[in-house]
Design a protein around this motif. Sequence first.
Motif, PDB file in Angstrom:
ATOM      1  N   ILE A   1       0.796  -1.142   0.033  1.00  0.00           N
ATOM      2  CA  ILE A   1       0.266  -0.052   0.046  1.00  0.00           C
ATOM      3  C   ILE A   1       0.959   1.320   0.112  1.00  0.00           C
ATOM      4  O   ILE A   1       1.735   1.298   0.904  1.00  0.00           O
ATOM      5  CB  ILE A   1      -0.980   0.268   1.258  1.00  0.00           C
ATOM      6  CG1 ILE A   1      -1.776  -1.198   1.314  1.00  0.00           C
ATOM      7  CG2 ILE A   1      -1.794   1.191   1.200  1.00  0.00           C
ATOM      8  CD1 ILE A   1      -2.732  -1.527   2.397  1.00  0.00           C
TER       9      ILE A   1
ATOM     10  N   LYS B   1      -2.344  -0.892  -3.789  1.00  0.00           N
ATOM     11  CA  LYS B   1      -3.202   0.160  -3.516  1.00  0.00           C
ATOM     12  C   LYS B   1      -2.481   1.037  -3.307  1.00  0.00           C
ATOM     13  O   LYS B   1      -1.449   1.181  -2.973  1.00  0.00           O
ATOM     14  CB  LYS B   1      -4.102  -0.118  -2.486  1.00  0.00           C
ATOM     15  CG  LYS B   1      -4.951  -1.375  -2.597  1.00  0.00           C
ATOM     16  CD  LYS B   1      -5.783  -1.734  -1.596  1.00  0.00           C
ATOM     17  CE  LYS B   1      -6.763  -2.936  -1.619  1.00  0.00           C
ATOM     18  NZ  LYS B   1      -7.597  -3.480  -0.446  1.00  0.00           N
TER      19      LYS B   1
ATOM     20  N   LEU C   1      -8.270   0.799   2.759  1.00  0.00           N
ATOM     21  CA  LEU C   1      -7.157   0.292   2.176  1.00  0.00           C
ATOM     22  C   LEU C   1      -6.769  -1.010   2.556  1.00  0.00           C
ATOM     23  O   LEU C   1      -5.894  -1.911   1.959  1.00  0.00           O
ATOM     24  CB  LEU C   1      -5.948   1.270   2.629  1.00  0.00           C
ATOM     25  CG  LEU C   1      -5.769   2.540   1.962  1.00  0.00           C
ATOM     26  CD1 LEU C   1      -4.980   3.303   2.388  1.00  0.00           C
ATOM     27  CD2 LEU C   1      -5.568   2.323   0.390  1.00  0.00           C
TER      28      LEU C   1
END
Length: 286
Positions: free
Chosen positions: A3, A70, A184
Amino acid sequence: MSIAVTGATGQLGRLVVEDLLRRGVAPHDIIATGRDTDRLADLAERGVQARRADFADSAGLTEAFTGARKVLLVSTTTVGERFDNHTRAIDAAKRTGAQLIAYTSTLNAHSANMILADAHSKTERYLRDSGVPWVVLRNGWYLDNYTSQVPLYLQTGAVPGSAGTGRVSAASRRDYAEAAATVLTSEGHAGSVYELGGDTAFTLAELADALSTASGQGVVYHDLPVEQYRSALLGAGLPAEMAEVLSDSDLGLGRGELFTGSSDLRRLIGRPTTTLADALTEALRS
């Protein structure tokens, strides 16, 4: 699952990184980005990947996002440069194969007429057209915008503004950071637009009353013509662009553009949002 979080040297981005760690995301799966990586050194010591990312540098953004599944795009601070910065970041995330881009927009971006809303609305449209799965986090006003001014409010005995009787659905930065971390770290959010705001909206007169109660000192709300409020902000040392944006945002507040009846924030964070009273108590304590 890596992420990437932009603006990790700033307040919101940093809180998101900390919340990801709190939730048990492995440090090596977090990419914290910012222009000054020295300010990310403590995160790097904890195993987080610290990468330089300058929104003016497309190649650097591509390098920063490489390997991220992400990407959280925290909106940049310079209003006049926002849209161009955001498009470069979205393009970079697309080039690196990101499977989700989450973007921190502003409340009611589709309908608000505030100066702040324009770049956000354009960014949302660009993101939707990018071909990358997306989610929009329309963050409302920060309680911190007011609590940071508590010493000045107490010194002058007044909360100045141009919002009339408009109500603001404010919440803490930590609330918004937790919502971003939820998006997330869980699935099923792609294609969603979340209107995020505090559970209980308040007027600036109610803000003054709440501060009076919390501090034991009388504070009143002074509703000013917008030109006078802008001049007061300039007199306090704010740059001209920021004074223009903040005074214009108060007009938007008065029109209801910073209000939401949505419970999206409460639902995403799994608890009531931070109250004005609690935020003021914490500010007075610190």
